[in-house]
Design a protein around this motif. Structure first.
Motif, PDB file in Angstrom:
ATOM      1  N   ASP A   3      -3.951   1.560  11.046  1.00 20.87           N
ATOM      2  CA  ASP A   3      -3.435   0.405  11.343  1.00 20.87           C
ATOM      3  C   ASP A   3      -3.019  -1.048  10.898  1.00 20.87           C
ATOM      4  O   ASP A   3      -2.098  -1.757  10.744  1.00 20.87           O
ATOM      5  CB  ASP A   3      -4.221  -0.209  12.813  1.00 20.87           C
ATOM      6  N   ASP A   4      -3.406  -0.865   9.628  1.00 19.87           N
ATOM      7  CA  ASP A   4      -2.735  -1.408   8.494  1.00 19.87           C
ATOM      8  C   ASP A   4      -3.497  -1.440   7.804  1.00 19.87           C
ATOM      9  O   ASP A   4      -2.486  -1.700   6.664  1.00 19.87           O
ATOM     10  CB  ASP A   4      -4.577  -2.972   8.459  1.00 19.87           C
ATOM     11  N   PHE A   5      -2.849   0.064   7.238  1.00 23.98           N
ATOM     12  CA  PHE A   5      -2.270   0.284   5.605  1.00 23.98           C
ATOM     13  C   PHE A   5      -3.632   0.679   4.468  1.00 23.98           C
ATOM     14  O   PHE A   5      -3.345   0.988   3.467  1.00 23.98           O
ATOM     15  CB  PHE A   5      -1.657   0.274   4.648  1.00 23.98           C
ATOM     16  N   GLU A   6      -4.290  -0.008   5.155  1.00 19.77           N
ATOM     17  CA  GLU A   6      -5.955  -0.420   3.548  1.00 19.77           C
ATOM     18  C   GLU A   6      -6.345   1.215   3.464  1.00 19.77           C
ATOM     19  O   GLU A   6      -6.259   2.068   3.695  1.00 19.77           O
ATOM     20  CB  GLU A   6      -7.095  -1.242   4.608  1.00 19.77           C
ATOM     21  N   ILE A  20      -3.785   7.922   7.957  1.00 12.12           N
ATOM     22  CA  ILE A  20      -2.592   8.015   7.577  1.00 12.12           C
ATOM     23  C   ILE A  20      -2.362   9.204   6.492  1.00 12.12           C
ATOM     24  O   ILE A  20      -3.619   8.521   5.261  1.00 12.12           O
ATOM     25  CB  ILE A  20      -1.586   7.490   6.906  1.00 12.12           C
ATOM     26  N   LEU A  21      -3.099  10.664   6.324  1.00 11.43           N
ATOM     27  CA  LEU A  21      -3.035  11.454   4.562  1.00 11.43           C
ATOM     28  C   LEU A  21      -1.808  11.319   4.166  1.00 11.43           C
ATOM     29  O   LEU A  21      -0.839  11.920   4.709  1.00 11.43           O
ATOM     30  CB  LEU A  21      -3.598  12.967   5.458  1.00 11.43           C
ATOM     31  N   GLN A  44       1.167  -1.277   0.120  1.00 11.02           N
ATOM     32  CA  GLN A  44      -0.112   0.277  -0.256  1.00 11.02           C
ATOM     33  C   GLN A  44       1.203   1.184   0.055  1.00 11.02           C
ATOM     34  O   GLN A  44       2.217   1.444  -0.401  1.00 11.02           O
ATOM     35  CB  GLN A  44      -0.747   0.157   1.521  1.00 11.02           C
ATOM     36  N   MET A  45       0.309   2.184  -0.394  1.00 11.05           N
ATOM     37  CA  MET A  45       1.275   4.172  -0.342  1.00 11.05           C
ATOM     38  C   MET A  45       2.701   3.705  -0.957  1.00 11.05           C
ATOM     39  O   MET A  45       2.278   3.521  -2.156  1.00 11.05           O
ATOM     40  CB  MET A  45       0.729   3.966   1.780  1.00 11.05           C
ATOM     41  N   GLY A  48       8.328   3.723   9.662  1.00 13.66           N
ATOM     42  CA  GLY A  48       8.482   3.225  10.814  1.00 13.66           C
ATOM     43  C   GLY A  48       7.157   2.445  11.619  1.00 13.66           C
ATOM     44  O   GLY A  48       7.922   1.970  12.504  1.00 13.66           O
ATOM     45  N   LEU A  49       6.662   2.311  11.457  1.00 17.18           N
ATOM     46  CA  LEU A  49       4.689   1.393  11.346  1.00 17.18           C
ATOM     47  C   LEU A  49       5.185   0.399  10.829  1.00 17.18           C
ATOM     48  O   LEU A  49       4.650  -0.660  11.569  1.00 17.18           O
ATOM     49  CB  LEU A  49       4.161   2.043  10.780  1.00 17.18           C
TER      50      LEU A  49
END
Length: 345
Positions: free
Chosen positions: A299-302, A319-320, A152-153, A191-192
């Motif tokens: 939490d899960d980047f979804e 997260i934006l 993701q991201m 980091g996460l």
């Protein structure tokens, strides 16, 4: 100073260790003395963002170690490994200038001064004994992947990036054995993801609760996130480099006003398109290309559903984030929506 045979290193007031064996002898003494060790991993080309992490470590630990290693495994074959800025003499000079005064409350004005204690400066062969290729299909040896959290991201655009990050940081944690480790918020997914890695692999040095994500250091003139890659920007590119930050702030404002996620992203896109038009009208020779703007669960980047609003998230961190090409330089940034103190601090 510990150096590899035949290696000429710049002068340094800080001990430099180029091999794991030499560093571990130093670390053994720190264990015996029951001294805490803070760790700041870097790829060099140090700027105030890195220095803010060093300062945090100096304030919170007896000893501070900084690594400088440009990791081939997190660069795809088409990316900028060969041209990534390498400024070792200047990096060592900047580190030598850092200090933190610790007062002893039980004494009459006595204090000690903490300075960076060691620099870990390994070679590629030291970090990758089996060799390393930027092409993952040609790689041999042991690699680390955090399944389900790497696509993701940033991972969507750079599909092998977090495999390289997870592998090299696992190696560094095993070598350095820090009490605490420090990463910048600019690379929030990294980091996460590393916190999850430390938890899943049951690491003790550091454990996942001692991986700290520190707020992004910014240029005071326009809030551009500091990055080693900012050095690639042309004069015209630097004038528009804050566009991503402005776009994310527009999306943040819409989110706080109760707009749905899809509308927030649209606000960000409008900022980028507007800045493109203004750059052309101002006669700037620069190309702006938006890679992405997205909202993801922390939490899960979804990906957050397009119709979701702030109220539906119940203050859970979101997260934006976004990435923007300014000519050939790719800039990233992010804002934590919701309870940021659960993540950063």
């Amino acid at each position: 100073m510990q150096t590899a045979v035949g290696t000429q290193l710049p002068p340094s007031s800080i001990p430099i260790y180029t091999t794991v064996a030499a560093y571990r002898e130093w670390r053994r003494r720190a264990f015996e003395e029951r001294r805490t060790v803070g760790f700041v991993p870097t790829m060099g080309a140090l700027h105030e963002g890195h220095i803010s992490l060093v300062k945090r470590s100096l304030a919170e630990n007896d000893l501070t170690v900084v690594s400088i290693f440009v990791n081939p495994a997190q660069f795809a074959p088409h990316e900028d490994l060969a041209t990534y800025p390498r400024t070792l003499p200047q990096d060592l000079e900047k580190l030598s200038m850092q200090s933190y005064v610790v007062s002893d409350p039980e004494s009459t004005g006595a204090s000690t001064i903490r300075k960076p204690s060691a620099v870990f400066l390994p070679s590629v062969s030291e970090m990758y004994p089996s060799g390393i290729s930027q092409d993952t299909a040609e790689q041999k040896g042991t690699f680390v992947e955090v399944k389900g959290y790497s696509h993701q991201m940033e991972g969507k655009t750079r599909p092998t990036f977090f495999r390289g990050v997870a592998t090299v940081v696992t190696k560094l944690f095993n070598a350095i054995e820090p009490t605490n480790a420090y990463f910048g918020q600019k690379d929030i997914q990294q980091g996460l993801l590393l916190r999850r890695l430390a938890r899943d692999l049951l690491l003790s040095h550091p454990d996942h609760e001692h991986i700290h994500i520190v707020p992004t250091a910014r240029d005071p003139s326009d809030e551009l996130a500091l990055s080693s890659r900012n050095a690639y920007l042309t004069a015209d590119g630097r004038r528009v480099a804050a566009t991503l930050r402005e776009a994310l702030q527009a999306a943040e404002a819409a989110w706080l006003q109760g707009f749905a996620k899809s509308e927030c992203v649209e606000k960000a896109l409008q900022v980028v398109e507007s800045r493109k038009s203004r750059a052309s009208a101002e006669g700037l020779h620069v190309e702006l290309r938006l890679d992405y703007v997205e909202l993801n669960n922390a939490d899960d980047f979804e990906v957050v559903d397009p119709q979701t609003t702030k109220n539906e998230m119940e203050s859970r961190p979101v997260i934006l984030s976004g990435a923007l090409w300014v000519d050939k330089t790719r800039l990233i940034d992010n804002i934590i929506l919701g309870e940021a103190n659960r993540i950063v601090g």
